[in-house]
Each structure stands twice: as structure tokens, then as C-alpha cells.
Design an enzyme around this catalytic site. Structure first.
Site: not given
Ligand code: NAP
Length: 503
Positions: A170, A193-195, A249-250, A271, A305, A404
């Protein structure tokens, strides 16, 4: 994705016109590299599902190699002076500034966000490189008053080592600079490791880092499809060379990585997701509150987020706020592909997000919530263009109030008192950001104290910058980014006892 891989992909014309800084290889030890398996995956434009580029689909073996490289580079990078690191960071900042339009174009293509928002993200993200270029020279230790006459106590801050940087789609630029700026300033190296959805912005940023003379191996990027994220993530958490896992991430994935990191007692900086309340009291300036509601809810089509999840509006101003908010959404929100100049709201990132947002809204409506505007995908534009939506008559028991949303859906609930606002706002495991609109000074201070969130904005809908400490409590995370605290996350305190000073 498999279908794309075997057949359709070859027949796709890559429709994107030539984009500068568009890199289609991963970056390890200063070189642009393929996956060992030669596998690739396509990066899609969410506005039209066309392929922008293919990048290496790296696996655990590639990740392991990148970690080894970063560990080797750490041995020399840790010996550099803070002044040298500061100069390199400053050069990287300058290059990102000079190339902001080019990175923004790539970001809009892969994330879908409007070009103006991509440019704003480059400015915001780059401010962390500037900030940490300055902060690098202020990571100091302490000399403690000794209880012994012949001994001195020194506390030094030392770089923690190799950091795994795992980032979401995002904010594909800022989530990298906020971490990498800090860890480089501290003297650490990293593997990013980017998304899956947004690796191209990361690669463009790292291209510029290399041009800024960041030494080989100090910043490495491993691109992976979602299929390989689990195995790569395991290496990035469990390899003995890794000292810290810095993840945005999540909450769900954050918990999983926290568990993996625990096996090696690794430092974590997490985060995670939020569930932000936006509270409006009767003394508030309603026009002003609505201006900020627009920013706090509809920026990046609600995929932030710190984006508002629940509007808690006092009954004395509820109708006025809802009417004004509805008019503003109708007047200001223009849904469409991010590359079109007039567009304010782009598509959601992928089909999973569309399904999630649609499901939350449909369930709320089936239980009595009322849609005032929007409420569905605009199929004339494509499959991911969710309309900016305003919903009333929600109940705290509804899923949409707790989950969320991560979409352009504003949910309003009428409150009767300050105590009700506090208890509803705090009734969540998320604790990232909260917004309060009031002109009563005492109420502002009480709310700041009583809200269980890492960040509280009074009379504002945007609170993030390089200077303050960004981060959540409860299930929204551990640690802080930005400010000097952001760099200190990547240091260990070394205690040295200097004894025998009387001899
Ligand atoms: P996500 O599904 O948790 O993915 C984040 C990152 O983790 C991606 O690079 C993803 O790769 C990777 N990932 C997923 N499963 C993994 C695993 N088992 N091992 C290692 N890496 C793994 O989150 P998202 O959907 O990309 O982002 C949205 C979330 O981020 C929301 O919940 C948002 O609130 C949160 N966020 C928080 C902040 C903050 O500062 N607090 C800022 C921005 C976003 P893939 O893309 O390849 O699945």
C-alpha cells in the site's frame, strides 16, 4: 497466476510505455539477478490487469544467498563512520528527489494509486532518507556515573546486524525508506522482500541507492510471488545471520513472523494493522473535521494502516457531519485509473481486497446498515474500482466496525458522550492511530491520555512525518519508525566497563 504463467502471459503485450527505472531483476550484492530457478512472475496493473513487467520469483535458496551477502557486507559497512553513512543517505535522498516523477509513474502503474498520491508518497518516503541522513550522526552512547572510583561505565550504540525488511503494497516506497533509511544510518545491512503486487517501486528505489554509492551487498532485494512468500519468510526470520525482522503488513502475518523470530530470539520491529476511530465532539469545527475525514479515509482509497475505520460522531453534530461528509464525497471523489490527472481514487490493489470490502459492506447492509453513497464496484471502470462509500446505521457488533476495512468505505456511528467514545474506540485489539476533533482543551488532553493508541491526532487527519515516532500498541505492533527512535531500533547497547583507572 498459474494460468497466466503457462499460456496467457506469452500472448500479453506489455502495454506500459517505456518507464525509466523499471527494473525486472532482483538486486543482490550490487548485481541485477534472476532467480536460481529462472522462475518469473508478472506484476499487474490493478487498473486494467495488464502486465507491467515480469520479475524473478525467488525462493528460499535465493533468500539464503542474499542473507549471506548482507552478512558479509555488514562486516565492512559497520566500520564506516556515521558521517560517511550520512553522506550516502543524502545522495540517495537527492537522487530520489530528482527521479520522483519516474518512481511515481511506476508506483501508480503497479499500485493503482493516483499519480498525485504517488508523488506525495515519494515526498513523504524520501523525507525519511533525509531525516536519517541527519540522524545518523546523532546516534550516541552515554557515559554513566560510576558507583566505583576507579572504573568508568560506557554505553555505546552498535548496529544490530542484518535486518529482514518485509513490506506491504500500500505504500511501496515509503515503507522501504522508513526502514532502510533508519537501519543504514545505524550501520546495518538488509534483505528486502517487497510485496508480490509492488516489487517494481522497490527495485527502482534500490537502483537509485546503488547510484548513490551504497556499497554492494548492503541493500539486497529478493522478489517473490505470494506462493514463495512463506518459504522466503522463513529464511528471513530464522537464518542465524538475521538479527532483526522489520515487518510492515497485516497483524495476521505479523503474528506468524513474530513466532518464527522467537525461535532465534530475534529482535522484531512490527508495524501492523489498525482500526482507527475518528471522533467528533460538539465543539468541533465541522467543515474542518470533514476536510480531514476526507484525507484520513479516502487517501489511497482507504488502503492505509492509519486510515479511519470508524467515525464516532456526537449526537449533537451527527446529522450536520453526515450531510457535509456526503456532499464532500460527491463533490471531490473521482474514481478511475490513477494515471488520469483528475482522478482522486484508484482501484483496489487486487481481487482479494475487492472481495473483502464487498463482503464487509454487504454483510453490514444485510444487518440494517444504510448506504448513503456508493456501496459497490463500478463495473464500468473495471473489476477493482470500489466506489467511495458512506454508510450509517452501523452497530458496534457488526464485523465492519471491528475488521480493518482497507477500502474507501466510511462507517458512521452516533455517540452520546465522551466516555462512550473512549470505551467504543478502545474496544479493539488494534491500537495504531486515533483522531479527535474538539475545541475544548481539557477534552483534547483527556482524549490523548485515555485513548489506547500509539498515535493520537487532535484536530487533524494526517499525522505521519519523519520527525515523530510512528507506531502502534496492542496488536498494531512493536517498536517505532521515524524520529531518532526509528534508528535506535536497529542498535544494541554495548556496555563496556573500563576498570583499573587508578593504576
Ligand atoms: P500482508 O499480507 O501482511 O503482507 C505484507 C508483506 O508480508 C508482503 O510482502 C507479503 O508478501 C509478506 N508476507 C505474507 N505472508 C508472509 C509470510 N508467511 N512470510 C513472510 N512474508 C509474508 O499485508 P498487506 O496486505 O500487503 O498490507 C496491508 C496490511 O499492512 C494492512 O493490515 C495494513 O494495516 C498494514 N500496514 C501497516 C502499516 C503500519 O505502519 N502499521 C503500514 C502499512 C500497512 P506477498 O505480497 O507476496 O503476500
Amino acid at each position: 497466476m498459474d494460468l497466466l504463467r503457462v499460456g496467457i502471459l506469452n500472448t500479453f503485450v506489455i502495454h506500459t510505455r517505456k518507464m525509466h527505472l523499471l527494473r525486472n531483476q532482483a538486486h543482490v550484492n550490487g548485481a541485477w539477478v534472476k532467480a536460481k530457478s529462472n522462475a518469473m512472475f508478472p506484476v499487474l496493473n490493478p487498473a486494467d490487469d495488464k502486465v507491467i513487467a515480469e520479475v524473478p520469483d525467488m525462493d528460499a535458496a535465493d533468500a539464503k544467498q542474499a542473507v549471506d551477502v548482507a552478512a558479509c557486507a555488514f562486516q565492512s559497512w559497520r566500520q564506516t563512520t556515521a558521517k560517511e553513512r550520512s553522506r550516502i543517505l543524502r545522495r540517495w535522498f537527492d537522487l530520489c528527489e530528482q527521479n520522483a516523477d519516474k518512481i511515481a509513474e511506476i508506483m501508480t502503474a503497479e499500485s493503482g494509486k493516483p499519480l498525485s498520491e504517488s508523488k506525495a508518497e515519494i515526498t513523504y518516503g524520501n523525507s525519511f532518507l533525509e531525516w536519517f541522513a541527519d540522524s545518523a550522526r546523532h546516534i550516541n552512547g552515554e557515559i554513566i556515573q560510576s558507583p566505583w572510583p576507579n572504573k568508568q561505565i560506557l554505553l555505546n550504540r552498535q548496529p544490530i546486524g542484518v535486518v529482514s525488511v518485509i513490506t506491504p503494497w500500500n505504500f511501496p516506497f515509503a515503507m522501504i525508506t522508513r526502514k532502510v533509511g533508519a537501519l543504514l544510518a545505524a550501520g546495518c545491512t538488509c534483505v528486502i522482500k517487497p510485496a508480490e503486487d509492488t516489487p517494481l517501486t522497490a527495485l527502482a528505489a534500490v537502483d537509485l541507492a546503488a547510484q548513490a554509492c551504497v556499497p554492494n551487498g548492503v541493500i539486497n532485494v529478493v522478489t517473490t510471488s505470494r506462493k514463495n512468500a512463506i518459504s522466503v519468510g522463513k529464511v528471513l526470520c530464522e537464518d542465524p545471520h538475521i538479527a532483526c525482522i522489520s515487518f510492515t503488513g497485516s497483524t495476521q502475518v505479523g503474528k506468524l513472523l513474530y513466532g518464527q523470530a522467537a525461535k532465534g530470539i530475534k529482535r522484531v520491529a512490527l508495524e501492523l494493522g489498525g482500526n482507527a476511530p475518528f471522533i467528533v465532539f460538539p465543539s468541533a469545527d465541522i467543515e474542518h473535521a470533514v476536510d480531514h475525514a476526507m484525507l484520513a479515509k479516502f487517501r489511497n482509497s482507504g488502503q492505509a494502516c492509519v486510515g479511519v475505520n470508524r467515525f464516532l460522531i456526537h449526537e449533537g453534530v451527527y446529522q450536520e457531519f453526515v450531510n457535509c461528509f456526503k456532499n464532500r464525497i460527491q463533490q471531490k471523489c473521482i474514481l478511475g485509473p490513477g494515471m488520469r490527472k483528475e482522478v482522486t481514487n484508484g482501484p483496489l490493489i487486487n481481487d482479494a481486497q475487492v472481495k473483502k470490502v464487498t463482503g464487509l459492506v454487504d454483510k453490514a447492509v444485510s444487518k440494517g446498515a444504510k448506504v448513503l453513497i456508493g456501496g459497490k464496484v463500478d463495473t464500468q471502470l473495471g473489476s477493482k474500482f470500489y466506489q467511495p462509500t458512506l454508510i450509517t446505521d452501523v452497530q458496534p457488533e457488526m464485523e465492519i466496525f471491528h475488521e480493518e476495512i482497507f477500502g474507501p468505505v466510511a462507517v458512521c456511528y452516533k455517540i452520546k458522550s465522551e466516555s462512550e467514545a473512549v470505551s467504543l474506540a478502545n474496544d479493539t485489539r488494534g491500537g495504531l492511530s486515533a483522531y479527535v476533533f474538539t475545541k475544548e482543551l481539557g477534552q483534547a488532553f483527556r482524549m490523548s491520555k485515555n485513548l489506547e493508541f500509539g498515535m493520537v491526532a487532535i484536530n487533524d487527519g494526517i499525522l505521519s512525518a519523519a520527525e515523530p515516532a510512528f507506531g502502534g500498541i496492542k496488536e498494531s505492533g512493536i517498536g517505532r519508525e521515524g524520529s531518532l527512535h526509528g534508528a535506535l531500533e536497529y542498535t544494541d547497547i554495548k556496555y563496556t566497563l573500563m576498570s583499573g583507572l587508578d593504576k
